[in-house]
Design a protein around this motif. Structure first.
Motif, PDB file in Angstrom:
ATOM      1  N   GLU A 129       0.969  -0.903  -0.001  1.00  0.00           N
ATOM      2  CA  GLU A 129       0.373  -0.161   0.334  1.00  0.00           C
ATOM      3  C   GLU A 129       0.820   1.356  -0.256  1.00  0.00           C
ATOM      4  O   GLU A 129       0.109   1.839  -0.668  1.00  0.00           O
ATOM      5  CB  GLU A 129      -1.292  -0.088   1.637  1.00  0.00           C
ATOM      6  N   ILE A 130       2.388   1.243   0.208  1.00  0.00           N
ATOM      7  CA  ILE A 130       2.840   2.342   0.647  1.00  0.00           C
ATOM      8  C   ILE A 130       3.148   2.756  -0.889  1.00  0.00           C
ATOM      9  O   ILE A 130       3.615   3.740  -0.666  1.00  0.00           O
ATOM     10  CB  ILE A 130       4.309   1.946   1.527  1.00  0.00           C
ATOM     11  N   TYR A 131       2.969   1.987  -2.168  1.00  0.00           N
ATOM     12  CA  TYR A 131       3.186   2.221  -3.157  1.00  0.00           C
ATOM     13  C   TYR A 131       2.948   3.303  -4.177  1.00  0.00           C
ATOM     14  O   TYR A 131       2.658   3.670  -4.859  1.00  0.00           O
ATOM     15  CB  TYR A 131       3.792   1.290  -4.355  1.00  0.00           C
ATOM     16  N   GLY A 132       1.132   3.179  -3.092  1.00  0.00           N
ATOM     17  CA  GLY A 132       0.255   3.725  -4.280  1.00  0.00           C
ATOM     18  C   GLY A 132      -0.123   3.140  -4.698  1.00  0.00           C
ATOM     19  O   GLY A 132       0.088   2.253  -5.908  1.00  0.00           O
ATOM     20  N   SER A 133      -0.821   3.603  -6.558  1.00  0.00           N
ATOM     21  CA  SER A 133      -1.265   3.190  -7.601  1.00  0.00           C
ATOM     22  C   SER A 133       0.180   2.870  -8.526  1.00  0.00           C
ATOM     23  O   SER A 133       0.816   3.962  -9.019  1.00  0.00           O
ATOM     24  CB  SER A 133      -2.252   4.089  -8.565  1.00  0.00           C
ATOM     25  N   ALA A 134       0.744   1.820  -8.878  1.00  0.00           N
ATOM     26  CA  ALA A 134       1.475   1.609  -9.906  1.00  0.00           C
ATOM     27  C   ALA A 134       1.901   2.790 -10.684  1.00  0.00           C
ATOM     28  O   ALA A 134       1.202   3.082 -11.891  1.00  0.00           O
ATOM     29  CB  ALA A 134       1.511   0.113 -10.670  1.00  0.00           C
ATOM     30  N   VAL A 135       2.905   3.157 -11.132  1.00  0.00           N
ATOM     31  CA  VAL A 135       3.645   4.875 -12.121  1.00  0.00           C
ATOM     32  C   VAL A 135       4.531   3.086 -12.973  1.00  0.00           C
ATOM     33  O   VAL A 135       4.434   4.381 -14.100  1.00  0.00           O
ATOM     34  CB  VAL A 135       3.910   5.782 -11.615  1.00  0.00           C
ATOM     35  N   GLN A 136       4.718   2.711 -12.526  1.00  0.00           N
ATOM     36  CA  GLN A 136       5.603   1.105 -13.924  1.00  0.00           C
ATOM     37  C   GLN A 136       5.406   0.277 -12.679  1.00  0.00           C
ATOM     38  O   GLN A 136       5.087  -0.361 -12.081  1.00  0.00           O
ATOM     39  CB  GLN A 136       7.327   1.784 -13.688  1.00  0.00           C
ATOM     40  N   THR A 137       5.291  -0.444 -14.529  1.00  0.00           N
ATOM     41  CA  THR A 137       4.765  -2.201 -13.228  1.00  0.00           C
ATOM     42  C   THR A 137       5.865  -3.130 -14.404  1.00  0.00           C
ATOM     43  O   THR A 137       5.915  -2.172 -15.602  1.00  0.00           O
ATOM     44  CB  THR A 137       3.795  -2.985 -13.742  1.00  0.00           C
ATOM     45  N   PRO A 138       6.256  -4.087 -13.803  1.00  0.00           N
ATOM     46  CA  PRO A 138       5.687  -4.657 -12.353  1.00  0.00           C
ATOM     47  C   PRO A 138       6.418  -3.794 -11.039  1.00  0.00           C
ATOM     48  O   PRO A 138       7.761  -3.001 -11.859  1.00  0.00           O
ATOM     49  CB  PRO A 138       6.974  -6.007 -12.455  1.00  0.00           C
ATOM     50  N   MET A 139       6.171  -2.792 -10.389  1.00  0.00           N
ATOM     51  CA  MET A 139       6.786  -2.137  -9.683  1.00  0.00           C
ATOM     52  C   MET A 139       8.233  -3.351  -8.124  1.00  0.00           C
ATOM     53  O   MET A 139       6.969  -4.055  -7.644  1.00  0.00           O
ATOM     54  CB  MET A 139       5.505  -2.489  -8.364  1.00  0.00           C
ATOM     55  N   SER A 140       8.779  -2.921  -8.610  1.00  0.00           N
ATOM     56  CA  SER A 140       9.676  -3.495  -7.510  1.00  0.00           C
ATOM     57  C   SER A 140      10.111  -2.696  -5.698  1.00  0.00           C
ATOM     58  O   SER A 140       9.065  -1.686  -5.967  1.00  0.00           O
ATOM     59  CB  SER A 140      11.574  -3.342  -8.276  1.00  0.00           C
ATOM     60  N   LYS A 155       2.376   2.868   7.576  1.00  0.00           N
ATOM     61  CA  LYS A 155       3.595   1.995   7.420  1.00  0.00           C
ATOM     62  C   LYS A 155       4.558   2.443   7.131  1.00  0.00           C
ATOM     63  O   LYS A 155       5.982   1.715   7.384  1.00  0.00           O
ATOM     64  CB  LYS A 155       2.217   0.633   6.432  1.00  0.00           C
ATOM     65  N   LEU A 156       4.375   3.735   5.684  1.00  0.00           N
ATOM     66  CA  LEU A 156       6.196   3.818   5.003  1.00  0.00           C
ATOM     67  C   LEU A 156       6.362   4.725   5.970  1.00  0.00           C
ATOM     68  O   LEU A 156       7.645   4.210   6.533  1.00  0.00           O
ATOM     69  CB  LEU A 156       5.775   5.109   4.165  1.00  0.00           C
ATOM     70  N   ALA A 157       6.123   5.455   7.114  1.00  0.00           N
ATOM     71  CA  ALA A 157       6.788   5.759   8.382  1.00  0.00           C
ATOM     72  C   ALA A 157       7.822   5.035   9.061  1.00  0.00           C
ATOM     73  O   ALA A 157       9.169   5.214   9.522  1.00  0.00           O
ATOM     74  CB  ALA A 157       6.018   6.454   9.249  1.00  0.00           C
ATOM     75  N   ALA A 158       6.940   4.277   9.103  1.00  0.00           N
ATOM     76  CA  ALA A 158       7.911   2.894  10.288  1.00  0.00           C
ATOM     77  C   ALA A 158       8.629   1.894   9.497  1.00  0.00           C
ATOM     78  O   ALA A 158      10.054   2.078   9.876  1.00  0.00           O
ATOM     79  CB  ALA A 158       6.506   1.948  10.136  1.00  0.00           C
ATOM     80  N   ASP A 159       8.394   2.095   7.809  1.00  0.00           N
ATOM     81  CA  ASP A 159       9.661   1.904   7.216  1.00  0.00           C
ATOM     82  C   ASP A 159      11.262   2.619   7.529  1.00  0.00           C
ATOM     83  O   ASP A 159      12.313   1.816   7.295  1.00  0.00           O
ATOM     84  CB  ASP A 159       9.231   1.283   5.486  1.00  0.00           C
ATOM     85  N   VAL A 160      10.519   3.520   7.289  1.00  0.00           N
ATOM     86  CA  VAL A 160      11.728   4.984   6.982  1.00  0.00           C
ATOM     87  C   VAL A 160      12.616   4.662   8.051  1.00  0.00           C
ATOM     88  O   VAL A 160      13.726   4.745   8.468  1.00  0.00           O
ATOM     89  CB  VAL A 160      10.982   6.246   6.518  1.00  0.00           C
TER      90      VAL A 160
END
Ligand code: NAD
Length: 326
Positions: A129-140, A155-160
């Motif tokens: 979910e942190i990626y949002g909608s794909a701007v390129q696929t596949p999403m690495s 979740k992104l804040a936790a990862d950072v």
């Protein structure tokens, strides 16, 4: 890190993915598993199989409490913590601050306790979910991040935050980033996701509901595959890495609802609702980083996983009345 013989603590271990991961760790001969869960959405019933099979203790505690976690870790001499506790995405529409803060506080607690030597390794659960909608696929794992919900922002804040501890203190943290999961034991009460919700509605004699066009896609993984792969990755030396976990197959939500309807013999109509705010148009994972570390195959084919999931909910019957308040 060997799972066999390890002493393990899991936050959120009475929940959906957590309880399957507990089963997997016990199958791999973990010497002791401590689950820390508020039992807000998780249930003791989810851990019934694990209780029979191994040394499991369930502690009804809040992982956002630093001192509760510290006391447990000091007492239990834990080798590895799996951090899965979270508030669900849909909860963040009604309680945005709580959803955000829960993820951040738990990650901050574990980062500090790991830095202080209270346990040995941390396997942290992020989300696609942190990626949002794909701007390129596949999403690495290097796909741009654009969280569109407070859940994803937390979740992104936790990862950072954890990433900064890895940089600064060289701590052994592995971040697992699953895409959508489905399977037995997924919450089908309030805040439920589309698969358990659709099954529940059909079982209750209601019409399934499709939000938006139905063309929006997700990359679904059967939960037991996620549990198996997470345990296998924890046994590699990929500390400091972030790893996508998914089937790398794109399925449209409209097709998911139609497939469930067909498998359950439902021939009625599907209710339409407007697109959910913050929804993503496309999700398709690039899993090559994790695939280079562990054997993914065989993964459960989507339709077979759906059949097993429907069977589980059908056997279980209606949602537990005691959870109706959720
Ligand atoms: N389900 C998915 O499709 C999916 C996809 C990607 C990532 N994830 C991530 O996987 C992890 C597990 O998700 P899930 O679907 O099993 O969720 P879940 O809601 O089934 O499980 C989460 C558990 O955390 C517990 N919990 C909540 N707050 C807590 C707290 N403060 N202290 C202790 N326990 C607490 C809940 O009671 C619940 O048992 C989460 O980190 C989630 O972000 C899930």
């Amino acid at each position: 890190m060997r799972i066999s013989g390890s002493r393990i603590l899991m936050t959120g271990g009475a929940g959906f993915i957590g309880s399957h991961l507990v089963d997997e760790l016990i199958t791999r001969n973990a010497s002791r598993v401590i689950v820390v869960d508020t039992l807000w959405l998780g249930t003791e019933g989810n851990l019934a199989d694990a209780r029979q099979a191994g040394d499991l203790t369930l502690l009804k505690e809040d992982a956002a409490s630093y001192f509760a976690l510290k006391a447990i870790l000091e007492r239990e001499r834990i080798d590895v913590v799996f951090n899965l506790a979270t508030c669900p995405l849909n909860y963040s529409f009604v309680h945005p601050r709580g959803a955000y803060m829960t993820s951040v506080e738990i990650a901050a607690n574990l980062a500090e306790l790991l830095r202080g030597g209270a346990f040995g390794h941390l396997v942290h659960f992020s989300t696609s979910e942190i990626y949002g909608s794909a701007v390129q696929t596949p999403m690495s794992e290097d796909h741009p991040t654009r969280p569109t919900t407070p859940y994803a922002a937390g979740k992104l804040a936790a990862d950072v935050l954890l990433g900064s501890y890895v940089e600064l203190f060289s701590l052994p943290v592995m971040t697992i980033r699953p895409f959508n999961n489905y399977g037995p034991r997924q919450n089908d009460g309030s805040y439920a996701a589309v698969i358990p919700l659709t099954i529940r509605r059909i079982l209750a004699g209601e019409r399934p509901v499709l939000e938006g066009s139905g063309d929006q896609t997700r990359d679904f993984t059967y939960v037991k595959d996620t549990a198996r792969l997470t345990a296998a990755l924890a046994e590699t030396s990929a500390w400091g890495q972030t790893l996508n976990l998914a089937c790398a197959e794109e399925v449209a939500i409209g097709d998911v609802i139609r497939a469930i309807s067909r498998l359950m013999g439902y021939t009625g109509s599907i209710d339409r609702q407007p697109e959910r705010r913050g929804d993503h148009l496309r999700h398709l994972a690039d899993t090559s980083r994790a695939r280079a570390l562990v054997a993914f195959d065989p993964l459960t084919p989507f339709e077979r996983g759906l059949e097993a999931t429907i069977q589980w909910y059908s056997r279980r019957g209606a949602t537990d009345a005691s959870r109706a308040h959720l």
